[in-house]
Motif scaffolding. Structure first.
Motif, PDB file in Angstrom:
ATOM      1  N   VAL A 160      -9.562 -10.574  -3.957  1.00 19.79           N
ATOM      2  CA  VAL A 160      -8.935  -9.280  -4.005  1.00 19.79           C
ATOM      3  C   VAL A 160      -8.914  -8.484  -2.774  1.00 19.79           C
ATOM      4  CG1 VAL A 160      -8.999  -9.210  -6.497  1.00 19.79           C
ATOM      5  CG2 VAL A 160     -10.709  -7.977  -5.303  1.00 19.79           C
ATOM      6  N   ARG A 161      -9.657  -8.829  -1.697  1.00 18.13           N
ATOM      7  CA  ARG A 161      -9.695  -8.046  -0.537  1.00 18.13           C
ATOM      8  C   ARG A 161      -8.252  -8.239   0.289  1.00 18.13           C
ATOM      9  NH1 ARG A 161     -15.584  -9.052   2.808  1.00 18.13           N
ATOM     10  NH2 ARG A 161     -16.926  -8.440   0.839  1.00 18.13           N
ATOM     11  N   GLY A 163      -3.979  -9.539  -0.101  1.00 18.10           N
ATOM     12  CA  GLY A 163      -3.021  -9.543  -1.119  1.00 18.10           C
ATOM     13  C   GLY A 163      -2.080 -10.533  -0.269  1.00 18.10           C
ATOM     14  N   ALA A 398      -2.145  -0.772  -0.820  1.00 17.48           N
ATOM     15  CA  ALA A 398      -2.823  -1.570  -1.671  1.00 17.48           C
ATOM     16  C   ALA A 398      -4.093  -0.669  -2.404  1.00 17.48           C
ATOM     17  CB  ALA A 398      -3.322  -2.936  -1.329  1.00 17.48           C
ATOM     18  N   TYR A 400      -7.636  -2.159  -4.686  1.00 19.02           N
ATOM     19  CA  TYR A 400      -8.191  -3.233  -5.578  1.00 19.02           C
ATOM     20  C   TYR A 400      -9.554  -2.878  -6.248  1.00 19.02           C
ATOM     21  CZ  TYR A 400     -10.832  -4.124  -1.313  1.00 19.02           C
ATOM     22  OH  TYR A 400     -11.509  -3.872   0.038  1.00 19.02           O
ATOM     23  N   GLU A 402     -13.279  -5.107  -7.803  1.00 18.46           N
ATOM     24  CA  GLU A 402     -13.804  -6.306  -7.952  1.00 18.46           C
ATOM     25  C   GLU A 402     -15.414  -6.195  -8.580  1.00 18.46           C
ATOM     26  OE1 GLU A 402     -13.631 -10.403  -5.713  1.00 18.46           O
ATOM     27  OE2 GLU A 402     -15.258  -9.141  -4.854  1.00 18.46           O
ATOM     28  N   ARG A 418      -6.053  -6.664  -7.462  1.00 20.12           N
ATOM     29  CA  ARG A 418      -5.322  -6.192  -6.534  1.00 20.12           C
ATOM     30  C   ARG A 418      -4.002  -5.682  -6.874  1.00 20.12           C
ATOM     31  NH1 ARG A 418      -6.279  -5.721  -0.694  1.00 20.12           N
ATOM     32  NH2 ARG A 418      -4.571  -5.518   0.241  1.00 20.12           N
ATOM     33  N   GLU A 420      -0.308  -4.078  -5.029  1.00 22.69           N
ATOM     34  CA  GLU A 420       0.081  -3.856  -3.642  1.00 22.69           C
ATOM     35  C   GLU A 420       1.478  -3.563  -3.778  1.00 22.69           C
ATOM     36  OE1 GLU A 420      -1.978  -6.360  -0.334  1.00 22.69           O
ATOM     37  OE2 GLU A 420       0.267  -7.021  -0.250  1.00 22.69           O
TER      38      GLU A 420
END
Length: 695
Positions: A160-161, A163, A398, A400, A402, A418, A420
């Protein structure tokens, strides 16, 4: 707008360069004396795991498939083209074209055009080397792999870091961390029998209390085919220190490429003709490209929680002849970008949260100009003059989150989401309309929304440190700017749909004595697949299915013997029908996707001693179809390389590499386009000799 941004970009780069001088007066950075005190025989780059934890997409114990190519392997392979080293990873197939050109596959067919630009994410120290909508199908040459501390390859959608563009996977080249380099100075000089000269040099040093690292790589290649020379320079500079409670790492990278491009040779199995392979049907073709990137990473600890803030800047320009098209138009493109990545990691070790927000603005342009007279019919021909001339300003935002949760003994769950948003503001500088096959859309704005969930589970309670995992991930990509606005006659001017890939995989990894193994099986489905067919027409609404098994094994013994092997099998098929009246390009649901070998394999057997080393490496690419209708095939190939080194003093080492030792006649890329079988022939047998010094 782009010209205005150029000044902003260079100011940002200058700021990144000047920051360390300020740190030098107020920092208490890490001490480099430890590495300087090591004996010369031990002066190698330190373990790659540390830099991957800092800058990588995922840790080794996370669910999902990733591979890390170590600094030792990077040094020993001494890859003149990054494909040589990336293809050691299972499921990866980077095809070398002419010079430094390339096309990439990661759990996918080899993709070209907008699909090749946008389906893979290319990172440098965890940061994108381009803005999402302005990809380069040849992005690998923009990475400074020659002196890297590690190369991370994630197979399947990224975490998810990241996109858009981390759809099929990502390649992350990580430079040595200042203050953690196992040498003070390194230099390497090599000469190849195909008229290729290469020099690499790197230095680790201090300015006050600030740790520095600088590396320069130069390639001067006259080319083994006619009129196919390459001049390339890459520069990386990084600095690290402390600014109060903040750990600060800044860096600048610059890459310049001037290339005479050799085009396809044509005809059934034309690559088998040794003399014909050296010819160049497009001696006028060229590619001139440069890019620069700067960033500063601020990191601070708050009672075990970590905040990271990274502003960065990108600037890029390129001009080249599209030798792969019948009229060979000239394309000029470029973009500038400013970005900000933020991340906060918090919580106890058994319930660790990561939240982040990213912002990236970019301003780019593209021009395509044809100088030859009109070619083709009034409805499908290429007109003389300017085909496209447009500017596009984009903004990507974006957020996100986690969660890494150790919810029971030996069990971990990693899940996240995530969100975006992309906004494109497009302006055409020529009148909108249709001329031949070229369609110029009117100026307008478009937006795209992406949502990419991830969920994986890992169980580590098996004997021998064995782990098993299951992982679901969705990868998406917004259209490339060229997808959306470089249209053709039969396309509408509607906003394209976001391309979506759903991936499910299971895997097992661990150690069995001296053997390390990693095996994964996956299945994926892709919707709204946007690609270019063999006649150069864009297809905006494809569907594909992908399934495969990948294995990576290695072993190292006290005697110095070592080995590694990787293999992948895949079944990649079209999942839709398309009847265009072209027997070579009609698509039937269930047909194999072209340029998607069923089998890929790579292996090496060798020995390392105190003074000498020797290894034999073999690479295999299986048979594949070169057109969508599955009527034309390339039979595949197997090539072998021999490598050896001699450390004749504590500081100096000589090495030799014999590539393609059997002088196999093969094609780096087999292609079918505009009714012709086309090939980029592979290099004949050749030898590289060199010397390396490390102190």
């Amino acid at each position: 707008m782009f010209k205005k941004f150029g000044a902003v970009s260079w100011i940002a780069i200058a700021a990144a360069c000047s920051c360390p001088a300020a740190w030098a007066q107020q920092t208490n950075g890490p001490n480099a004396e430890e590495s300087a005190a090591e004996s010369p025989a031990d002066q190698r780059v330190r373990p790659d795991a540390a830099v991957v934890i800092i800058y990588g997409d995922r840790q080794a114990q996370d669910p999902g498939s990733n591979s890390v190519i170590s600094s030792v392997t990077i040094e020993e392979v001494h890859a003149d083209h990054p494909a040589e080293i990336l293809n050691t990873v299972p499921g990866v197939n980077v095809q070398m074209n002419s010079g430094q050109e390339n096309l990439v596959a990661i759990r996918s067919p080899v993709l070209s055009g907008g699909a090749g630009q946008g389906s893979f994410l290319f990172l440098e120290n965890g940061l994108p080397i381009r803005a999402p909508g302005f990809g380069n199908v040849n992005s690998v040459f923009e990475l400074h792999h020659e002196t890297a501390a590690a190369i991370e390859v994630v197979r399947g959608p990224g975490s998810v870091r990241y996109g858009s563009n981390a759809e099929h996977g990502l390649i992350n080249v990580i430079a040595p961390e200042p203050g953690q380099v196992g040498y003070n100075y390194m230099a390497s000089l090599s000469l190849n029998s195909l008229q290729r000269l290469r020099a690499d040099t790197a230095s680790a040093y201090k300015l006050g209390d600030v740790d520095m690292f600088a590396a320069l790589s130069i390639t001067d290649d006259n080319g083994w085919r006619d009129a196919s020379g390459v001049d390339m320079q890459k520069l990386t500079w990084r600095a690290a220190g402390n600014m109060g409670a903040w750990r600060v790492v800044g860096g600048v990278t610059g890459v310049n490429l001037n290339q005479e491009t050799a085009g396809y040779i044509q005809g059934p199995r034309a690559y088998e003709d040794k003399d014909f392979s050296t010819t160049n049907p497009n001696p006028e073709a060229y590619r001139d490209a440069w890019s620069s990137r700067a960033n500063v990473r601020f990191e601070r600890d708050f009672d075990g929680n970590t905040l990271t803030i990274t502003p960065y800047a990108i600037l890029q320009q390129m001009a080249f002849i599209q030798h792969f098209l019948p009229t060979q138009p000239v394309e000029k493109n470029g973009h500038g970008s400013l970005g900000l990545n933020t991340r906060y990691v918090f919580g106890p070790d058994n319930l660790r949260w990561t939240v982040g927000a990213d912002l990236q603005w970019a301003d780019g342009y593209l021009k395509e100009i044809q100088s030859v007279p009109y070619l083709g019919s009034p409805t499908t021909g290429y007109p003389e003059g300017v085909h496209y001339d447009y500017d596009v300003e984009t903004l990507t935002s974006a957020v996100y989150g986690e969660l890494d949760w150790a919810f029971a003994t030996d069990w971990r769950m990693v899940g996240g989401l995530r969100l975006e948003h992309h906004n494109y503001d497009y302006t055409t500088n020529i009148p909108a309309g249709v001329d031949g096959r070229i369609r110029v859309p009117a100026s307008r704005s478009d937006s795209f929304d992406l949502a990419t969930p991830k969920l994986g589970v890992v169980y580590s309670g098996l004997p021998g440190g064995t782990e098993v995992y299951a992982n679901y991930a969705r990868g998406e990509r917004a259209p490339q700017v060229s997808d959306q606005y470089r249209l053709q006659r039969f396309q509408t001017e509607d906003t394209l749909k976001v391309e979506t890939l759903d991936s499910l995989e299971i895997g097992i990894r661990g150690d069995a004595g001296p053997v390390r193994y990693d095996v994964a099986a996956y299945t994926m489905k892709k919707d709204n697949f946007f690609f270019r067919d063999a006649d150069g027409f864009n297809v905006p609404d494809g569907k594909t299915d992908h399934a495969g098994i990948e294995a990576q094994l290695s072993g190292e013994y006290d005697s110095g013997l070592f080995w590694r092997a990787s293999a992948s099998w895949s079944d990649q098929t079209y999942a839709f029908n398309r009847d265009v009246g072209n027997a070579a390009e009609d698509i039937v649901d269930g047909a194999q996707i072209d340029t998607a070998p069923e089998w890929l394999a790579d292996g090496e057997l060798g020995w390392r001693g105190e003074r000498y080393s020797l290894s034999l490496a073999v690479e295999h690419v299986g048979e594949y179809f070169t057109n969508a209708a599955n009527t034309v095939t390339y039979p595949g190939h197997t090539i072998a390389n021999l490598r050896g080194s001699w450390r004749f003093s504590d500081d100096y080492e000589a090495f030799a590499i014999i590539r393609n030792i059997t002088d196999e006649r093969y094609a780096d890329r087999a292609d079918y386009g505009f009714g012709n079988e086309r090939y980029f022939p592979g290099e004949p047998a050749n030898i590289t000799v060199g010397v390396r010094v490390r102190r």
